[in-house]
Design a protein around this motif. Structure first.
Motif, short mmCIF file in Angstrom:
data_model
loop_
_atom_site.label_atom_id
_atom_site.label_comp_id
_atom_site.label_asym_id
_atom_site.label_seq_id
_atom_site.Cartn_x
_atom_site.Cartn_y
_atom_site.Cartn_z
N SER A 170 13.78 43.26 70.80
CA SER A 170 14.20 44.56 70.31
C SER A 170 15.22 44.34 69.21
O SER A 170 16.16 43.57 69.37
N PRO A 171 15.07 45.03 68.05
CA PRO A 171 16.01 44.82 66.94
C PRO A 171 17.33 45.56 67.11
O PRO A 171 18.29 45.29 66.40
N THR A 172 17.36 46.53 68.04
CA THR A 172 18.59 47.31 68.23
C THR A 172 18.91 47.45 69.71
O THR A 172 18.07 47.22 70.58
N ALA A 202 24.34 43.03 64.29
CA ALA A 202 25.66 43.63 64.11
C ALA A 202 26.50 43.48 65.37
O ALA A 202 27.72 43.22 65.29
N VAL A 203 25.90 43.64 66.52
CA VAL A 203 26.62 43.50 67.79
C VAL A 203 27.21 42.10 67.90
O VAL A 203 28.35 41.92 68.35
N ASP A 204 26.46 41.10 67.46
CA ASP A 204 26.95 39.72 67.54
C ASP A 204 28.21 39.52 66.69
O ASP A 204 29.03 38.65 67.00
N GLU A 206 36.06 47.26 60.66
CA GLU A 206 36.27 46.09 59.80
C GLU A 206 35.03 45.20 59.75
O GLU A 206 34.80 44.49 58.76
N ALA A 207 34.22 45.24 60.80
CA ALA A 207 32.97 44.48 60.83
C ALA A 207 31.86 45.17 60.05
O ALA A 207 30.74 44.66 59.96
N GLY A 208 32.17 46.36 59.49
CA GLY A 208 31.19 47.08 58.69
C GLY A 208 30.19 47.86 59.51
O GLY A 208 29.11 48.21 59.00
N ILE A 209 30.53 48.16 60.77
CA ILE A 209 29.61 48.86 61.67
C ILE A 209 29.99 50.33 61.75
O ILE A 209 31.13 50.67 62.13
N ALA A 210 29.08 51.21 61.40
CA ALA A 210 29.31 52.65 61.51
C ALA A 210 29.01 53.10 62.93
O ALA A 210 28.04 52.65 63.55
N PHE A 211 29.84 54.00 63.46
CA PHE A 211 29.64 54.48 64.82
C PHE A 211 30.23 55.88 64.95
O PHE A 211 31.08 56.28 64.14
#
Length: 204
Positions: A11-13, A66-68, A123-128
């Motif tokens: 799964s990619p996400t 991104a999670v990693d 800071e990791a560039g992840i939108a949430f």
């Protein structure tokens, strides 16, 4: 799930969040208080006791890659912070649909920790989704045709006051929310111990 990193295989996400978790004795106390409700309302979608958690930042559906990126900064943050103390207390509900237990204790420090976690994610560039922190422990969801059950169980918990406990680890958790009609299931992607206060060192 991938056996090495706790993330979904093929799964990619994945849907993820960062959280704290009560220790088993604290969960067992609350489970005993809920015993009559478990028997009286079997149609409610009860969360498994092992899945009870206190969400600091809900990140939603994210690419596995991104999670990693969050592993190293979250590990560093946990190692630099002393454990926080809490107690489970009372009960309530959101919109007559979601049953929860309240949290008391180091709430100001909890707010600061949540802000630091969210800053690391940005800071990791992840939108949430930027949701306001409302400290609680989600216990169950009711069916749309039975809102009274949540209201009644919440009222039955009004006198509950659990023993104080310390949050020992910071957890990165994946869930299967929205993937099928059954109860939501959660699994640790990773977790990191907070700094041992006995070891000394700096903690904000």
């Amino acid at each position: 799930m991938h056996p090495e990193n706790g993330l979904p295989e093929n799964s990619p996400t994945t849907r993820v969040f960062v959280a704290l978790a009560p220790p088993d004795p604290a969960k067992d106390e609350l489970a005993r208080a809920l015993g009559p409700a478990y028997a009286a309302y079997p149609r409610m979608r009860w969360n498994r006791i092992e899945d009870w958690h206190l969400t600091l930042a809900f990140l939603g559906e994210q690419p596995v890659a991104a999670v990693d990126l969050l592993r190293a900064p979250l590990a560093e943050l946990a190692a630099s912070r002393a454990p926080l103390s809490f107690a489970l207390t009372g009960g309530g509900h959101f919109d007559e649909r979601v049953l929860w237990s309240g949290i008391e204790g180091d709430l100001e420090a909890l707010q600061l920790l949540a802000e630091e976690v969210r800053a690391l994610v940005r800071e990791a560039g992840i939108a949430f989704p930027e949701r306001r922190l409302r400290p609680h422990l989600t216990l169950a969801r009711t069916r749309r045709d039975d809102p009274a059950s949540v209201v009644e169980v919440a009222a039955s918990l009004s006198g509950f006051a659990g023993t104080a406990w310390r949050a020992a680890r910071l957890h990165l958790v994946a869930s299967n929310f929205g993937r099928g009609p059954g109860p939501i299931r959660y699994r640790d992607v990773a977790s990191w111990a907070f700094r041992d206060p006995a070891a000394g060192g700096h903690s904000r």
